[in-house]
Design an enzyme around this catalytic site. Structure first.
Site, PDB file in Angstrom:
ATOM      1  N   SER A   1      -0.243   5.418   2.791  1.00  0.00           N
ATOM      2  CA  SER A   1      -1.238   5.771   2.085  1.00  0.00           C
ATOM      3  C   SER A   1      -1.010   7.266   1.602  1.00  0.00           C
ATOM      4  O   SER A   1      -0.160   7.431   0.806  1.00  0.00           O
ATOM      5  CB  SER A   1      -2.612   5.782   3.027  1.00  0.00           C
ATOM      6  OG  SER A   1      -3.888   5.790   2.259  1.00  0.00           O
TER       7      SER A   1
ATOM      8  N   ASP B   1       2.546   1.701   1.376  1.00  0.00           N
ATOM      9  CA  ASP B   1       1.723   1.286   0.599  1.00  0.00           C
ATOM     10  C   ASP B   1       0.838   2.926   0.071  1.00  0.00           C
ATOM     11  O   ASP B   1      -0.198   3.376   0.276  1.00  0.00           O
ATOM     12  CB  ASP B   1       0.036   0.737   1.297  1.00  0.00           C
ATOM     13  CG  ASP B   1      -0.420  -0.295   0.372  1.00  0.00           C
ATOM     14  OD1 ASP B   1       0.206  -0.608  -0.816  1.00  0.00           O
ATOM     15  OD2 ASP B   1      -1.341  -0.705   0.695  1.00  0.00           O
TER      16      ASP B   1
ATOM     17  N   HIS C   1      -4.165  -2.859   3.097  1.00  0.00           N
ATOM     18  CA  HIS C   1      -3.883  -1.436   3.376  1.00  0.00           C
ATOM     19  C   HIS C   1      -3.756  -0.899   4.442  1.00  0.00           C
ATOM     20  O   HIS C   1      -2.784  -0.166   4.661  1.00  0.00           O
ATOM     21  CB  HIS C   1      -4.899  -0.540   2.139  1.00  0.00           C
ATOM     22  CG  HIS C   1      -4.196   0.583   2.047  1.00  0.00           C
ATOM     23  ND1 HIS C   1      -3.242   1.118   1.363  1.00  0.00           N
ATOM     24  CD2 HIS C   1      -4.885   1.841   2.645  1.00  0.00           C
ATOM     25  CE1 HIS C   1      -3.113   2.543   1.369  1.00  0.00           C
ATOM     26  NE2 HIS C   1      -3.986   2.859   2.042  1.00  0.00           N
TER      27      HIS C   1
END
Length: 325
Positions: free
Chosen positions: A149, A176, A252
């Site tokens: 992230s 991600d 996610h």
């Protein structure tokens, strides 16, 4: 066992490797450590003689040998302990996983966490050996850098030398990665340039994306990995050698531990679309990291290429596979 340990390829990388692992927490110079908000079962260590600048979660093999390193940067407002199962998977294949807790609460600017990650990296050559199990030695010439992230953005920023480090990175992994709130809304410091293949990185790169990460679940909030600032954009700016895997039907946060804490899990379920179980996505991410590090550190790309060719029996379905050679 010889001082330089050979990584076994006899077991498939999506499954647990042949090494038993130890998970430990190391306090920082300020005396702070994980608050055990996730009921983490790792052992708590006293502050070492040369303490790291940030608290660490370390997953390492227990058997004697010299092992490469993987520095792992957590996602926005997450705990390093939420990745304990993932780190142990990687460590079981003969790597030392090191996850700093970069901050407790932070705003939109990631400059501080990038600098903290650099400071922690610089500490490794002086302090890491003293906190590892007996006869477990770090190979400081083989260092991988990964992040999830906003931690993925920080990893790219660190690899692009936005903060100086004394150790050289040999491989980069973005899980991600996200560079802002939405398309056209990058958070400082911006990493994406929107110029294809503009990243000047002297190392192989792997980008893993989630198929559901860009899907908005709640109309009041943006998706967790919005188009325009997500894995697709990061891969577009990577030069060869690079690879890109996108996992279908997983979200996610699906590489986190099965249980983090009730509040985070409630927020995740409200804000993001997720898979039915985290284990398949976590096993895929862990196995792909292992295969990629083997290719990057040892020139053994057979298992990485098997993932891309579909010859490997992956625990998830891939919607995108790209190799840039």
């Amino acid at each position: 066992m010889s001082p330089s340990t050979t990584i076994s390829s006899s077991a498939w990388d999506f499954e647990k490797g042949r090494y038993t692992t130890k998970l430990q927490r190391v306090q920082s110079a300020a005396g702070t450590t994980c608050n055990n908000c996730c009921n983490c079962s790792s052992s708590v260590e006293a502050v070492p003689a040369l303490a790291p600048p940030k608290p660490l979660l370390i997953a390492s093999p227990c058997e004697a040998g010299e092992f490469p390193l993987l520095i792992f940067l957590h996602g926005y407002l997450l705990r390093n302990s939420f990745y304990s199962q993932l780190l142990q998977h990687v460590a079981s294949h003969g790597f030392i996983g090191i996850a700093p807790q970069l901050y407790e609460v932070d705003g939109g600017d990631s400059t501080g966490e990038i600098k903290s990650a650099a400071a922690m990296t610089n500490w490794l050559s002086e302090g890491l050996a003293d906190v590892l199990p007996p006869n477990v030695h770090p190979n400081l010439s083989k260092v991988g850098l990964a992040g999830h992230s906003r931690g993925g953005k920080a990893a790219f920023a660190l690899a692009l030398t936005k903060a100086a480090t004394t150790l050289k990175f040999s491989a980069l992994i973005g899980i991600d990665p996200v560079d802002g709130m939405d398309e056209g809304k990058q958070t400082p410091p911006p990493v994406l340039t929107y110029v294809p293949r503009s990243f000047d990185l002297d190392m192989p790169v792997m980008v893993i994306g989630s198929g559901l990460g860009e899907v908005r679940r709640n109309p009041l909030f943006p998706p967790c990995a919005p188009k325009g600032v997500n894995h697709e954009d990061f891969f577009k700016e990577c030069r060869k050698p690079a690879c890109h895997f996108v996992v279908k039907d997983y979200g996610h946060f699906d590489m986190l531990d099965d249980v983090t804490n009730w509040l985070l899990d409630t927020v995740i379920n409200c804000l993001s679309k997720n898979g039915e179980s985290r284990e398949p996505m976590r096993k895929f991410v862990g196995g792909s990291i292992v295969a990629f590090l083997k290719a990057s550190f040892y020139g053994d790309a057979n298992e990485l290429m098997s993932i891309g060719s579909g010859h490997a029996t992956a625990p998830v379905e891939l919607q995108t596979v790209e190799f840039r050679k």
